[in-house]
Motif scaffolding. Structure first.
Motif, PDB file in Angstrom:
ATOM      1  N   GLY B   6       0.813  -1.211   0.000  1.00 37.07           N
ATOM      2  CA  GLY B   6       0.000   0.000   0.000  1.00 37.07           C
ATOM      3  C   GLY B   6       0.844   1.257   0.000  1.00 37.07           C
ATOM      4  N   LYS B   7       0.322   2.288  -0.682  1.00 37.96           N
ATOM      5  CA  LYS B   7       0.980   3.587  -0.685  1.00 37.96           C
ATOM      6  C   LYS B   7      -0.008   4.617  -0.161  1.00 37.96           C
ATOM      7  N   MET B   8       0.407   5.367   0.844  1.00 34.27           N
ATOM      8  CA  MET B   8      -0.463   6.433   1.353  1.00 34.27           C
ATOM      9  C   MET B   8       0.305   7.750   1.323  1.00 34.27           C
ATOM     10  N   ARG B   9      -0.435   8.815   1.466  1.00 38.61           N
ATOM     11  CA  ARG B   9       0.172  10.143   1.393  1.00 38.61           C
ATOM     12  C   ARG B   9      -0.168  10.877   2.683  1.00 38.61           C
ATOM     13  N   ALA B  10       0.880  11.413   3.340  1.00 38.33           N
ATOM     14  CA  ALA B  10       0.665  12.194   4.559  1.00 38.33           C
ATOM     15  C   ALA B  10       0.299  13.622   4.176  1.00 38.33           C
ATOM     16  N   GLN B  11      -0.357  14.299   5.095  1.00 37.99           N
ATOM     17  CA  GLN B  11      -0.538  15.737   4.920  1.00 37.99           C
ATOM     18  C   GLN B  11       0.861  16.357   4.827  1.00 37.99           C
ATOM     19  N   ALA B  12       0.988  17.444   4.106  1.00 39.20           N
ATOM     20  CA  ALA B  12       2.305  18.069   3.911  1.00 39.20           C
ATOM     21  C   ALA B  12       2.996  18.290   5.253  1.00 39.20           C
ATOM     22  N   GLY B  13       4.214  17.822   5.354  1.00 42.72           N
ATOM     23  CA  GLY B  13       5.010  18.034   6.563  1.00 42.72           C
ATOM     24  C   GLY B  13       4.694  17.100   7.712  1.00 42.72           C
ATOM     25  N   LYS B  14       3.734  16.171   7.511  1.00 44.60           N
ATOM     26  CA  LYS B  14       3.298  15.314   8.626  1.00 44.60           C
ATOM     27  C   LYS B  14       3.788  13.860   8.512  1.00 44.60           C
ATOM     28  N   ARG B  15       4.658  13.593   7.531  1.00 43.46           N
ATOM     29  CA  ARG B  15       5.044  12.188   7.316  1.00 43.46           C
ATOM     30  C   ARG B  15       5.733  11.573   8.530  1.00 43.46           C
ATOM     31  N   ASP B  16       6.638  12.308   9.136  1.00 45.39           N
ATOM     32  CA  ASP B  16       7.361  11.727  10.278  1.00 45.39           C
ATOM     33  C   ASP B  16       6.411  11.401  11.424  1.00 45.39           C
ATOM     34  N   ALA B  17       5.458  12.311  11.666  1.00 47.15           N
ATOM     35  CA  ALA B  17       4.483  12.067  12.747  1.00 47.15           C
ATOM     36  C   ALA B  17       3.631  10.844  12.410  1.00 47.15           C
ATOM     37  N   LEU B  18       3.258  10.709  11.134  1.00 43.10           N
ATOM     38  CA  LEU B  18       2.442   9.564  10.716  1.00 43.10           C
ATOM     39  C   LEU B  18       3.246   8.267  10.812  1.00 43.10           C
ATOM     40  N   LEU B  19       4.515   8.342  10.397  1.00 43.81           N
ATOM     41  CA  LEU B  19       5.388   7.157  10.503  1.00 43.81           C
ATOM     42  C   LEU B  19       5.475   6.689  11.955  1.00 43.81           C
ATOM     43  N   ALA B  20       5.606   7.630  12.870  1.00 37.11           N
ATOM     44  CA  ALA B  20       5.743   7.268  14.291  1.00 37.11           C
ATOM     45  C   ALA B  20       4.507   6.516  14.778  1.00 37.11           C
ATOM     46  N   ILE B  21       3.330   6.956  14.339  1.00 39.98           N
ATOM     47  CA  ILE B  21       2.081   6.274  14.739  1.00 39.98           C
ATOM     48  C   ILE B  21       2.051   4.864  14.138  1.00 39.98           C
ATOM     49  N   MET B  76      -5.566   9.077  11.083  1.00 39.69           N
ATOM     50  CA  MET B  76      -6.443   9.594  10.013  1.00 39.69           C
ATOM     51  C   MET B  76      -6.277  11.085   9.746  1.00 39.69           C
ATOM     52  N   PRO B  77      -6.209  11.945  10.792  1.00 40.81           N
ATOM     53  CA  PRO B  77      -6.076  13.387  10.498  1.00 40.81           C
ATOM     54  C   PRO B  77      -4.773  13.745   9.776  1.00 40.81           C
ATOM     55  N   LEU B  78      -3.784  12.843   9.833  1.00 37.47           N
ATOM     56  CA  LEU B  78      -2.479  13.135   9.210  1.00 37.47           C
ATOM     57  C   LEU B  78      -2.388  12.545   7.800  1.00 37.47           C
ATOM     58  N   ILE B  79      -3.417  11.805   7.378  1.00 42.02           N
ATOM     59  CA  ILE B  79      -3.387  11.136   6.077  1.00 42.02           C
ATOM     60  C   ILE B  79      -4.108  11.990   5.031  1.00 42.02           C
ATOM     61  N   ALA B  80      -3.419  12.289   3.942  1.00 42.40           N
ATOM     62  CA  ALA B  80      -4.020  13.092   2.871  1.00 42.40           C
ATOM     63  C   ALA B  80      -4.735  12.194   1.858  1.00 42.40           C
ATOM     64  N   GLY B  81      -4.278  10.936   1.759  1.00 40.77           N
ATOM     65  CA  GLY B  81      -4.939  10.047   0.811  1.00 40.77           C
ATOM     66  C   GLY B  81      -4.245   8.702   0.705  1.00 40.77           C
TER      67      GLY B  81
END
Lengths: 99, 99
Positions: B6-21, B76-81
């Motif tokens: 799967g490939k997902m897209r984080a909100q701009a600038g939020k990838r590291d925070a999303l990775l941590a979760i 979810m709030p950090l995921i753009a798509g």
């Protein structure tokens, strides 16, 4: 870490033979942390390989290993094409050594 | 075995925070054989997840685990798509339990 997600296509009817070659050469590759060979259930000719290496150099060196060179030579006639190859940068997860 | 790429897209600038979760919730998922979380080096917002499960049911059940539910809610709030999700049928390789 360095990783790859690749999709290849076997010649029609040759996927199982190609899978056997791919599976036969994944044993002892220094720096390889994960090497998963999979069928695409939606496409009878397609194979996915997801790889994780400790670094890019280990992956590059693996391509020169005698058993990998032999597998590539054996596999090439059974390969119809390479659909995609995506480089990834694994940061962790489950099932990797030390995770 | 059952797998997903799967490939997902984080909100701009939020990838590291999303990775941590994502990394925080991969610990104890029954039937999970491999769960690799990775950055896309070519896209600062993109994350790839490659998963291998002993079967489809284990994966489905994992989505109901309290810690996974909590991670999904947090993420979810950090995921753009979600760009893509490809089902695969792992047949073997290196780094999987028993391989």
């Amino acid at each position: 870490m360095f990783g790859l997600i690749g999709k290849m296509r076997a010649q029609a009817g040759k996927r199982d033979a190609l899978l056997a070659i791919l599976l036969g050469s994944t044993g002892n590759m220094p720096g390889c942390l994960s090497y998963v060979v999979a069928k695409d259930p939606a496409d009878p000719d397609a194979i996915w390989i997801t790889e994780v290496w400790d670094d890019r150099e280990s992956h590059k060196a693996s391509l020169q290993l005698p058993e990998v060179q032999a597998a590539i030579k054996q596999a090439m006639p059974l390969i119809a094409g390479f659909d995609s190859s995506t480089e990834i940068e694994p940061v962790g997860g489950f099932g990797l050594p030390g995770s």
